[in-house]
Scaffold this motif. Sequence first.
Motif, PDB file in Angstrom:
ATOM      1  N   ASP A 196       0.770  -1.205   0.018  1.00  0.00           N
ATOM      2  CA  ASP A 196       0.051   0.092   0.062  1.00  0.00           C
ATOM      3  C   ASP A 196       0.805   1.171  -0.016  1.00  0.00           C
ATOM      4  N   LEU A 224       0.133   4.686   2.108  1.00  0.00           N
ATOM      5  CA  LEU A 224      -0.067   5.102   3.641  1.00  0.00           C
ATOM      6  C   LEU A 224       1.055   6.337   3.780  1.00  0.00           C
ATOM      7  N   ARG A 274       6.667   7.486   7.657  1.00  0.00           N
ATOM      8  CA  ARG A 274       6.957   7.551   9.116  1.00  0.00           C
ATOM      9  C   ARG A 274       8.456   7.840   9.179  1.00  0.00           C
ATOM     10  N   PRO A 275       8.746   8.991   8.910  1.00  0.00           N
ATOM     11  CA  PRO A 275      10.367   9.311   8.930  1.00  0.00           C
ATOM     12  C   PRO A 275      10.820   9.415  10.267  1.00  0.00           C
ATOM     13  N   PRO A 276      12.166   9.007  10.685  1.00  0.00           N
ATOM     14  CA  PRO A 276      12.657   9.336  11.972  1.00  0.00           C
ATOM     15  C   PRO A 276      12.370  10.728  12.386  1.00  0.00           C
ATOM     16  N   PRO A 313       6.970  15.323  18.371  1.00  0.00           N
ATOM     17  CA  PRO A 313       6.118  14.046  18.016  1.00  0.00           C
ATOM     18  C   PRO A 313       5.063  13.953  19.230  1.00  0.00           C
ATOM     19  N   SER A 330      -0.121  16.940  18.766  1.00  0.00           N
ATOM     20  CA  SER A 330      -1.059  16.856  17.546  1.00  0.00           C
ATOM     21  C   SER A 330      -2.288  17.514  17.564  1.00  0.00           C
ATOM     22  N   ASP A 380       0.439  14.030  23.713  1.00  0.00           N
ATOM     23  CA  ASP A 380       0.641  12.759  24.244  1.00  0.00           C
ATOM     24  C   ASP A 380       1.196  12.407  25.452  1.00  0.00           C
ATOM     25  N   VAL A 440       7.321   1.299  15.651  1.00  0.00           N
ATOM     26  CA  VAL A 440       8.279   2.737  15.511  1.00  0.00           C
ATOM     27  C   VAL A 440       9.259   2.461  16.369  1.00  0.00           C
ATOM     28  N   SER A 462       9.812   4.457  11.186  1.00  0.00           N
ATOM     29  CA  SER A 462       9.133   3.098  10.913  1.00  0.00           C
ATOM     30  C   SER A 462      10.540   2.141  10.865  1.00  0.00           C
ATOM     31  N   GLU A 473       2.201  -1.505  15.856  1.00  0.00           N
ATOM     32  CA  GLU A 473       1.326  -0.364  15.865  1.00  0.00           C
ATOM     33  C   GLU A 473       0.459  -0.658  14.455  1.00  0.00           C
ATOM     34  N   LEU A 531      -0.798   1.339  11.727  1.00  0.00           N
ATOM     35  CA  LEU A 531      -0.235   1.542  10.289  1.00  0.00           C
ATOM     36  C   LEU A 531       1.071   0.862  10.006  1.00  0.00           C
ATOM     37  N   GLU A 532       1.695   0.464  10.915  1.00  0.00           N
ATOM     38  CA  GLU A 532       3.070  -0.127  10.391  1.00  0.00           C
ATOM     39  C   GLU A 532       2.699  -1.571   9.983  1.00  0.00           C
ATOM     40  N   ALA A 564      -0.184  -2.223   8.585  1.00  0.00           N
ATOM     41  CA  ALA A 564      -0.387  -2.065   7.047  1.00  0.00           C
ATOM     42  C   ALA A 564       0.584  -1.820   6.190  1.00  0.00           C
ATOM     43  N   ILE A 592      -0.152   5.454  16.493  1.00  0.00           N
ATOM     44  CA  ILE A 592       0.941   6.185  16.943  1.00  0.00           C
ATOM     45  C   ILE A 592       0.915   7.191  15.575  1.00  0.00           C
ATOM     46  N   ASP A 593       0.781   8.671  15.733  1.00  0.00           N
ATOM     47  CA  ASP A 593       0.739   9.343  14.499  1.00  0.00           C
ATOM     48  C   ASP A 593       2.009   9.646  13.886  1.00  0.00           C
TER      49      ASP A 593
END
Lengths: 578, 190
Positions: free
Chosen positions: A329, A332, A335-337, A543, A546, A555, B11, B48, B76, B78-79, B81, B100-101
Motif C-alpha cells: 500500500d 500510506l 513515518r520518517p525518524p 512528536p 498533535s 501525548d 515505531v 518506521s 502499531e 499503520l506499520e 499495514a 501512533i501518528d
Amino acid sequence: MKEIMIGNAAVARGMYEAGCGVVSSYPGTPSTEITEFASLYNEIYCEWAPNEKVAMEVAFGASLGGKRSACAMKHVGLNVAADPLFTMSYTGVNGGLVICVADDPGMHSSQNEQDSRHYAIAAKVPMLEPADSKESLEFTKRAFEISEKYDTPVILRMCTRIAHSQSIVETSEREEVPQKEYEKNIAKYVMMPGNAKHRHPFVEERTELLRKEVSESDEFNKVEMGGTEIGIITSGASYQYVKEIFGDKVSVLKIGMVNPLPVDKIKDFADKVQRLVVIEELDGVIESHCRNNGINVEGKELFTNIGEYSQKTIAEVLGLEKKESIAPDTALPIRPPVMCAGCPHRGMFYTLSQNKVTVSGDIGCYTLGAQLPLGAIDTTLCMGASISGLHGFNKAMGEKGEKKSVAVIGDSTFMHSGMTGLVNIAYNASNSTVIILDNSITGMTGHQQNPTTGYTIKGDPASKIDLESFCRAIGINRVRVVDPYNLLECDKAVKEELAAEEPSVIISRRPCVLLKYVKPKKPVVVDTDKCKSCKKCMKLGCPAISMHNKKAHIDATLCVGCGVCEQLCAFDAIKGEE
Amino acid sequence: METKSIMIVGVGGQGSLLASKLLGRVLMNEGYDVKVSEVHGMSQRGGSVVTYVRYGEKVYSPIIEEGEADFVISFEKLEGARWAHCLKKGGKLIVNTQQIDPMPVITGAAVYPENILDELTAKGLDIDAIDALSLAEEAGSSKAVNVVLMGRLAKYFHIDYNKWEEALAQSVKPQFIDLNKKALSLGYNF
C-alpha cells in the motif's frame, strides 16, 4: 560454546579470543558495537578516540608497542583515517593490527554509499569480508595472524547486514599472545622518502605473496560446486542472498578475501561453468578484477551499483518467478525518524527557523533539524564541515553571510573535527557564528562518551574538556552558554551574536533527554477552552503534539515536560508543572 | 524443514530489539539455525523500524521480502499495514491496535487512514488484533508492549511455554523479569 550475536559482537569476540590488547575507535553506525562489545572484556584496553584518524594512529602505536591492536569505524570514518592507512601499509606492524570498517549499502544511516574495497586496493592492504557472525569471529582472529605473518595491517570489511544481523557463533577461550618486543627500526618505521622508497617494493611483493599463499588457497575464497549452468562469484551479504535463492542449483565462488583477489582460482572456476556472473553490492570491484585478468564475466550490466541487494532483487534480475503477495500500500503516510519529544536541539532549531538564518549543518541527531516543519538546516556534508563550510560561505558572501548564517555542530562532532575549523575562523578572521549543540553525549550512534562528557567508554571518570575555555583559548572572545529550553534566551543570543562584529560561539547546552540521569518532568496539558487552534505549537515538530478535534493535544506517554511549547502558546493554553 | 520467516515491525523506540532478542534466543535454544537482522541507532527513533527473524535447519538470507513472512508482528496499526505485503499466502498478521501518528499526520500533511485493519481483512489477510498497550499497562509498564506481543506469538508456536519464560530470563535484567513474565502471559492468554 554456542551463542547468538550480531556480527559486530562476533568481531569483538574474535578480538578477545585472538588476545587483542588495545582497541581505539570513534563511533559510527554500523560499526559502533564492535568497540562497545570489546570494552566489556577486561583483558582489552578500549577507548573512544576523538576521531578515526586518532583511533587508527593509537592502534598503530599499540601495534608498535607489541600488542595486538585494532580500531573500528564506519566507511566514511576511513576517509578521515586514510592518511595513516596508506603509510601504515609501508611501515607494516609489530603486534597484529586489524582495521574494521563497516560499509552501509542502502545508506540506512549514512551520508553516502562509498565502497571501502577501493581503499584496500589503493592502500595495498589485505581485506577480508565475512558473510555472517561465525565468519566475523573467525576472520577477525585470522586477520591478526595474517597481519603478523605478512607484516601488514589487515582490513576487515563489514556491511550493515552482516554487522547488525545476529547469527550463531561458536566461541572459544582467549589465547594470550606474548607481547612482542619493540625494536627501534628507523628504516621500517620512519617514512621519509629515502626509507619509503625501500618499503614500496616490499608492499608490492607482499601483495603477490598474499595472493599466492592466502587468496588462491581455499581458506577464504571457497568454491561450492553445484549446477554448472551458472557460476556465481559473490561475497558478504550477497552470498547469503544467492544461496537463499539457488541453494545448490548453481555453483558459487564465495570471496572472503577481497584484496588481493585470486586469479587462478577464478580462472579454474570459470572453466567449470557455462555462464559466469559476479554478484557484488556497490561497485564492480571483483568484476573489474576478472576483466583485467581476461576473464569474461557478467556483472554490473545486470546488477545495479546503487543500494542494498536482497534475494528479491537478485531473483528478479535473473528472471525468477515473483512470490505471491498482496500489493504494497503505497498511499500510506510515511513515518520518517523524528527528533524526540523534549530533544534539547528543538528549541534552538525553532529559533533559527524563526530568524530565517542560513544554517550550515553537520552529522548527528541534529541533522533531523532539516526535516519539516523545522526545515532549519541548509547543508550537511561530513563531520566537521559545518564550521569550515560556514567560514568559506562567509568569505564569499561577506556581511550578507555573516549577519544571516550560523554553523550548528554537536559536542562530539566538534571534538571529532569541528575544532580545527573553529581555529581557522579565529585565525583567518571571518565574522562567523558557531553554535555548539552540547547535549553531553554522542547521540545518534546510541550514547557514546566523548572528551566533553567526563567519562570513558567504561563509564569511569575522565578529564572533561571545558568547551568555553577551549573556544576562548583559541581566540574566540565572544563565547556564551544558553539553555535551549529557554526560547527567549536562544533568540536573544542568536540575534546578538549575528550582529556582533567578531566571531562568536554559542553553546546550546542541555543533556540528551534519553540519558538515564535526565529525569522527565510531568507532561504538559492543554486547556482546550483556551486553545484557539492557531497551531503555533505544531511548528515545533514535536512528536508529542498533535491536533485532536481541532485542539492541540499532548501525548502524555511521549511528553517529558520540557515546556518549549508552553512558551510558544500566546493564549496560555499549555500548562506544565509549577 | 523450510526456513520460517517472522517480521517484527513498529515505531523506533517501541522496544523491537528486545522482542527480537527474546525470539532469537528461544529459537536457538530449540536447536534451530537462526538469523535476526535489525537496524540500530538513535537516529531511528520515531521512524518506521523493521526486524527480521528467520529460523530453520540452515538459514542463509537475514532479510525477508514480499510474500515471504509466516508472521508479521506489528507494534502499531499503520506499520502493520505498511508491511502486510511481506506476508506469504496463509501468513498471519499479529497487530497491536495502538495508533501512533507519524510526523506527516501530526503536521497535517497526511491523514492517518481509518479502518486500516478492516481493509486488510477485506484483502483476505489473517489478522489477530490485540490491545497490547492495555495489557502492558496491566502488567505494570506501557513499555512491555513488546513482550505482550511475543507472548501472543508464542501461542502459535509448538514450543513449551516454559522455554519462552526461560529465554525471557536470559534476555532482560533481573529486576524486570517479573513484570515481563506477566506481560508474556497476558499476551499468551489474551
